[in-house]
Design a protein around this motif. Structure first.
Motif, PDB file in Angstrom:
ATOM      1  N   VAL A 290      62.737 -21.315 -61.038  1.00  0.00           N
ATOM      2  CA  VAL A 290      62.625 -20.138 -61.916  1.00  0.00           C
ATOM      3  C   VAL A 290      61.169 -19.692 -62.034  1.00  0.00           C
ATOM      4  O   VAL A 290      60.839 -18.499 -61.965  1.00  0.00           O
ATOM      5  N   ALA A 291      60.288 -20.707 -62.194  1.00  0.00           N
ATOM      6  CA  ALA A 291      58.868 -20.339 -62.313  1.00  0.00           C
ATOM      7  C   ALA A 291      58.363 -19.702 -61.022  1.00  0.00           C
ATOM      8  O   ALA A 291      57.621 -18.691 -61.050  1.00  0.00           O
ATOM      9  N   LEU A 292      58.759 -20.281 -59.877  1.00  0.00           N
ATOM     10  CA  LEU A 292      58.335 -19.733 -58.595  1.00  0.00           C
ATOM     11  C   LEU A 292      58.885 -18.327 -58.387  1.00  0.00           C
ATOM     12  O   LEU A 292      58.196 -17.437 -57.861  1.00  0.00           O
ATOM     13  N   ALA A 293      60.164 -18.126 -58.837  1.00  0.00           N
ATOM     14  CA  ALA A 293      60.757 -16.792 -58.700  1.00  0.00           C
ATOM     15  C   ALA A 293      59.995 -15.757 -59.532  1.00  0.00           C
ATOM     16  O   ALA A 293      59.753 -14.618 -59.094  1.00  0.00           O
TER      17      ALA A 293
ATOM     18  N   VAL B  50      58.161 -12.542 -58.118  1.00  0.00           N
ATOM     19  CA  VAL B  50      58.496 -11.179 -58.558  1.00  0.00           C
ATOM     20  C   VAL B  50      57.224 -10.412 -58.942  1.00  0.00           C
ATOM     21  O   VAL B  50      57.015  -9.235 -58.570  1.00  0.00           O
ATOM     22  N   LEU B  51      56.383 -11.084 -59.703  1.00  0.00           N
ATOM     23  CA  LEU B  51      55.137 -10.428 -60.102  1.00  0.00           C
ATOM     24  C   LEU B  51      54.288 -10.088 -58.886  1.00  0.00           C
ATOM     25  O   LEU B  51      53.675  -8.998 -58.781  1.00  0.00           O
ATOM     26  N   PHE B  52      54.277 -11.044 -57.923  1.00  0.00           N
ATOM     27  CA  PHE B  52      53.491 -10.808 -56.720  1.00  0.00           C
ATOM     28  C   PHE B  52      54.055  -9.636 -55.904  1.00  0.00           C
ATOM     29  O   PHE B  52      53.323  -8.766 -55.426  1.00  0.00           O
TER      30      PHE B  52
ATOM     31  N   VAL C 288      59.735 -26.115 -54.021  1.00  0.00           N
ATOM     32  CA  VAL C 288      60.347 -25.991 -55.353  1.00  0.00           C
ATOM     33  C   VAL C 288      60.113 -27.254 -56.171  1.00  0.00           C
ATOM     34  O   VAL C 288      59.824 -27.222 -57.341  1.00  0.00           O
ATOM     35  N   SER C 289      60.287 -28.384 -55.506  1.00  0.00           N
ATOM     36  CA  SER C 289      60.061 -29.656 -56.206  1.00  0.00           C
ATOM     37  C   SER C 289      58.910 -30.364 -55.558  1.00  0.00           C
ATOM     38  O   SER C 289      58.643 -30.219 -54.377  1.00  0.00           O
ATOM     39  N   SER C 290      58.256 -31.150 -56.363  1.00  0.00           N
ATOM     40  CA  SER C 290      57.089 -31.874 -55.871  1.00  0.00           C
ATOM     41  C   SER C 290      57.533 -32.953 -54.917  1.00  0.00           C
ATOM     42  O   SER C 290      58.364 -33.775 -55.237  1.00  0.00           O
ATOM     43  N   VAL C 291      56.965 -32.956 -53.725  1.00  0.00           N
ATOM     44  CA  VAL C 291      57.278 -33.959 -52.705  1.00  0.00           C
ATOM     45  C   VAL C 291      55.992 -34.668 -52.360  1.00  0.00           C
ATOM     46  O   VAL C 291      55.051 -34.053 -51.866  1.00  0.00           O
TER      47      VAL C 291
ATOM     48  N   LEU D  67      64.027 -28.039 -51.130  1.00  0.00           N
ATOM     49  CA  LEU D  67      64.088 -26.570 -51.106  1.00  0.00           C
ATOM     50  C   LEU D  67      62.707 -26.045 -50.739  1.00  0.00           C
ATOM     51  O   LEU D  67      61.725 -26.357 -51.399  1.00  0.00           O
ATOM     52  N   TYR D  68      62.707 -25.352 -49.723  1.00  0.00           N
ATOM     53  CA  TYR D  68      61.430 -24.741 -49.273  1.00  0.00           C
ATOM     54  C   TYR D  68      61.600 -23.220 -49.225  1.00  0.00           C
ATOM     55  O   TYR D  68      62.553 -22.724 -48.614  1.00  0.00           O
ATOM     56  N   LEU D  69      60.707 -22.582 -49.877  1.00  0.00           N
ATOM     57  CA  LEU D  69      60.755 -21.112 -49.931  1.00  0.00           C
ATOM     58  C   LEU D  69      59.577 -20.568 -49.124  1.00  0.00           C
ATOM     59  O   LEU D  69      58.432 -20.966 -49.347  1.00  0.00           O
TER      60      LEU D  69
END
Length: 841
Positions: A690-693, A697-699, A803-806, A819-821
């Protein structure tokens, strides 16, 4: 001294105590109880109070079980009062004949404790038999020349009674010519003699009829009569005269028939036919024969002293004129030792307990010899080596008692032989054998046939099947030898034991109550007990060890690779420059079985590129077999089978997704359509997405605003063509206004390994593009990549946003989902008309 008997009878008893001095420094006291009763008492008449005389109280009578041990049931003991009562007809004449003393000897048996008492019942005679003549009438011829005072012996009567009740006198009916004299023999018997009182005259009266009456001495007296017919014959002056009035002789018994006894002789002073004497027996019988001419008496059959001890016969001598003289011949039979003694057993115990103490009474032994004197004196002895002995009890009675320890398991029964020998010359003997059964007592505990039992049971056995059998033997018999089995201890909890095993109480068969599982229970320790049914019961224990054998009932289980909590498949990355032998990953599997059933081997079932990878047969390690070629696909799929060593083997499969990439960005995993996991890590991933989305969006809004301002400055209508209606596909507006559903309004590329999928989806470009052309490239997975002139997605710089810390990537340490965006960088020189796919997180 006595007790009254019913039906007008009186019974008398006289208890006497006799002390017998036995040899060999031991003495035994024999108690003898005497009673006296009259004969012909009705059945049930009381003879005497036996219980009182034996000093047994009335309350003890049922427990002592008094009873009579006798050959003939003349008496019995009342079970309630302990009185000795008459149980059969008592005919003294039938029992004892003419013996002056008649006594019935019996043994009284008392139990609890067992003992014997000698009882003698004397039978008194009653006047129950009247004198009786052998004939209703008899003829007598008397010559008219007979002188007054001449005597004639008349026929005698018989009376079965004795003493005063026997025949005492004779009476003759009144007659002027005759009178009667009662005569007595040496043995006391009476006989009548007819006396001629006056001379007879045949011409006046040739026939006289008189009544002869025999009277006994009873009260009232009984009598018998006969008619005396006297015929008067013509004169014959001299009657015959015997040389002796009484002839006496003794004969040995068992003489052969025809043996001469004696010869009687009579003389007659007359001459001619009147002097010819003919001899005859007054009462002919079948025992002796009298020669009518010579007067010699001989035997017609063998004589038996035990039947008749003496005979008295009357011999008559008649001359030719009809005169008669009589004499008496008395014959005494002498006893010989011709009867062997008899041995009989009375009141023999049916069962002798093996724990009986020495001296316990077993049976009563009686001896009997029909001979008399020394020929009838009997001695007894016990034959063989047996743990018994005999001791004298009373006259002709012995007790058989134990004389040692008994063991039924060694000797269950004894054949005891008693030999009786008389003192005759030569002595005679006889033997009698009785079988004595030894009763069992519970003196032997059960014994198992093995010291311990070990049984192997394969797992998955059918419930209720027998798995073992224990057996114990007990040499005792009956309930003492009946063995029952039970489980008394185990290494399981008592509540759980019944659900695992049970044992048959009768057969000792051990049953499995459930199917055993080697993986849960490998050994079971039981303690079984064998117990007999004796009192008190004896028991024995034995251990039973049940070893549960393994079967190949568990297939291998793959631990890695595994699916994530959300059901998505994991993948491993391989560097493109990996050398041959590079460790790519490792298939990890376990098998719950043991032994050969748990020996695992790894095999490749399918491979996208055979020969590219090698698989360790025992280790499960996946290594590169050669370097990656240009023609090799970037994504590879291996289907690995894991087999165990069982027969038949069981197997499991694992699918390895391998991606050749130098970085994680090149892996491009797809996102799963399934909702995220509900655990803490999935929740954390959701918030990161959600934070990344929001940042994206702002970007994107900033980029769009910048592009819009630039396009406005350039005032180029072509630049707005992409945003005009009708220029893009009919799928609707590019940007969805509803951001609350978590949909990103910008295009991105995802690569997620879905559960159940075997391949990854990648973009593919079908046609070359010209510079500056807007191309809409479709991807079967639903994701679109904007491509340049070369249609190479790798030419565009990409920004990786996890998305998650790896912390790192390892074939053995993957998080449940990756999950990689990837956000596409907008080309600063061209605008793209794109078709967007909106994917929800």
């Amino acid at each position: 001294m006595g007790s009254g008997a019913r039906a007008g009878g009186r019974a008398h008893r006289r208890p006497l105590l006799f002390a017998w001095l036995l040899p060999l420094f031991c003495s035994a006291l024999a108690e003898q109880i005497r009673y006296r009763i009259r004969e012909e008492l009705p059945e049930g008449s009381v003879v005497g109070n036996l219980a009182k005389d034996l000093e047994v109280s009335v309350q003890e009578v049922p427990a002592r079980k008094l009873r009579i041990s006798s050959d003939k049931p003349y008496f019995s003991v009342s079970a309630e009062s302990g009185e000795l009562v008459v149980s059969g007809r008592l005919d003294r004449e039938q029992i004892c004949g003419r013996k002056p003393a008649c006594a019935l000897e019996s043994e009284v048996v008392a139990e609890n404790p067992l003992n014997f008492y000698h009882v003698s019942v004397e039978i008194e005679d009653v006047n129950d038999h009247a004198p009786k003549f052998t004939q209703n009438s008899f003829e007598l011829q008397i010559s008219e020349s007979a002188q007054p005072g001449t005597r004639f012996i008349l026929d005698v009567a018989e009376d079965a009674d004795i003493g005063l009740n026997s025949l005492q006198k004779y009476k003759l009916s009144p007659s002027p010519s005759f009178s009667l004299i009662n005569k007595e023999k040496e043995d006391g018997s009476k006989y009548p003699e007819l006396v001629l009182e006056k001379t007879l005259d045949r011409e006046q009266q040739s026939y006289h009829r008189l009544i002869l009456t025999a009277l006994d001495g009873g009260d009232p007296p009984l009598s018998g009569t006969t008619e005396l017919r006297i015929q008067v014959t013509d004169a014959n002056d001299n009657p015959p005269v015997f040389t002796q009035d009484v002839y006496r002789v003794g004969l040995r018994e068992n003489l052969p028939p025809g043996t001469a006894v004696l010869r009687v002789s009579a003389t007659d002073r007359d001459a001619g036919i009147n002097s010819e004497i003919t001899y005859s027996l007054v009462r002919p019988g079948q025992v002796f024969y009298l020669n009518p001419q010579t007067g010699e008496i001989t035997t017609q059959r063998a004589l038996d002293y035990e039947d008749i001890k003496e005979y008295s016969i009357v011999v008559e001598g008649r001359d030719g004129g009809g005169l008669v003289a009589q004499c008496t011949v008395e014959i005494k039979i002498q006893d010989e030792n011709d009867n062997s003694p008899e041995v009989t057993f009375h009141s023999v115990l049916e069962m002798i307990l093996e724990d009986s103490v020495p001296g316990s009474l077993i049976a009563l032994i009686k001896t009997h010899d029909q001979d008399s004197g020394e020929n009838g004196e009997v001695n007894c002895r016990l034959e063989g080596d047996v743990p018994f002995k005999i001791i004298p009890s009373s006259k002709n009675s012995y007790k058989l008692v134990t004389d040692g320890t008994l063991d039924r398991e060694q000797t269950p029964e004894y054949n005891v032989t008693i030999t009786a020998t008389d003192r005759g010359q030569p002595p005679l003997s006889s033997s009698s054998t009785v079988t004595l059964r030894i009763g069992d007592v519970n003196d032997n505990a059960p014994v198992f046939h093995q010291a311990a039992y070990v049984v192997h049971v394969p797992e998955n056995n059918p419930p209720g099947a027998s798995i073992a059998q224990v057996s114990a033997s007990d040499p005792d018999v009956g309930p003492n030898g009946q063995v029952s089995y039970s489980i008394v201890a185990s290494d399981l909890e008592p509540r759980a034991l019944s659900s695992y095993v049970s044992v048959s109480a009768h057969s000792g068969v051990v049953f499995a109550q459930r199917a055993f599982d080697h993986e849960q229970l490998r050994a079971l320790e039981l303690t079984l007990q064998a117990r007999d049914q004796g009192s008190p019961a004896l028991r024995a224990n034995v251990s039973l060890r049940v070893l549960v054998g393994d079967r190949n009932d568990n297939a291998p289980r793959v631990l890695y690779p595994a699916l994530g909590p959300d059901g998505s498949a994991l993948f491993d990355t391989v560097p493109r420059a990996a050398e041959p032998g590079y460790l790519v990953t490792k298939v990890v599997a376990v098998d719950a079985d043991s032994g050969h059933n748990a020996w695992l081997s790894y095999h490749v079932l399918q491979a996208s590129e055979p020969g590219l990878f090698s698989l360790g047969l025992r280790t499960g390690e996946v290594r590169t077999a050669r370097a990656l070629g240009d023609r090799d696909a970037a994504r590879q799929r291996l289907l690995v089978a894991v087999r165990d060593g069982g027969q038949p083997p069981l197997s499991a499969t694992a699918t390895l997704h391998l991606v050749f990439a130098d970085s994680l960005q090149e892996a491009l995993p797809d996102l799963s359509d399934d909702p995220g996991p509900s655990d803490a890590q999935a929740e954390l991933q959701f918030y990161l997405v959600v934070a990344l989305a929001a940042i994206s969006v702002l970007f994107l809004l900033a980029v769009i605003l910048a592009i819009g301002l630039r396009l406005r400055h350039s005032s180029s209508p072509a630049a707005w063509g992409c945003f005009q209606p009708g220029l893009c596909v009919k799928s609707g507006p590019v940007v969805l206004p509803d951001y609350s559903q978590g949909t990103l309004p910008y295009s991105y590329n995802l690569c997620v390994a879905h559960t159940g999928k075997t391949e990854f989806n990648f973009l593919a470009c079908n046609e070359p593009l010209s510079s500056g052309q807007d191309i809409l490239c479709g991807d079967p997975s639903g994701a679109l990549f904007p491509l340049g002139n070369s249609c190479d997605s790798a030419s565009h710089p990409e920004t990786l946003s996890p998305v998650s810390s790896v912390s790192g990537f390892s074939p053995f340490h993957h998080p449940p989902n990756f999950l990689y965006l990837y956000s596409n960088t907008l080309h600063s020189q061209a605008a793209f008309a794109c078709r967007h796919r909106h994917t929800g997180f």
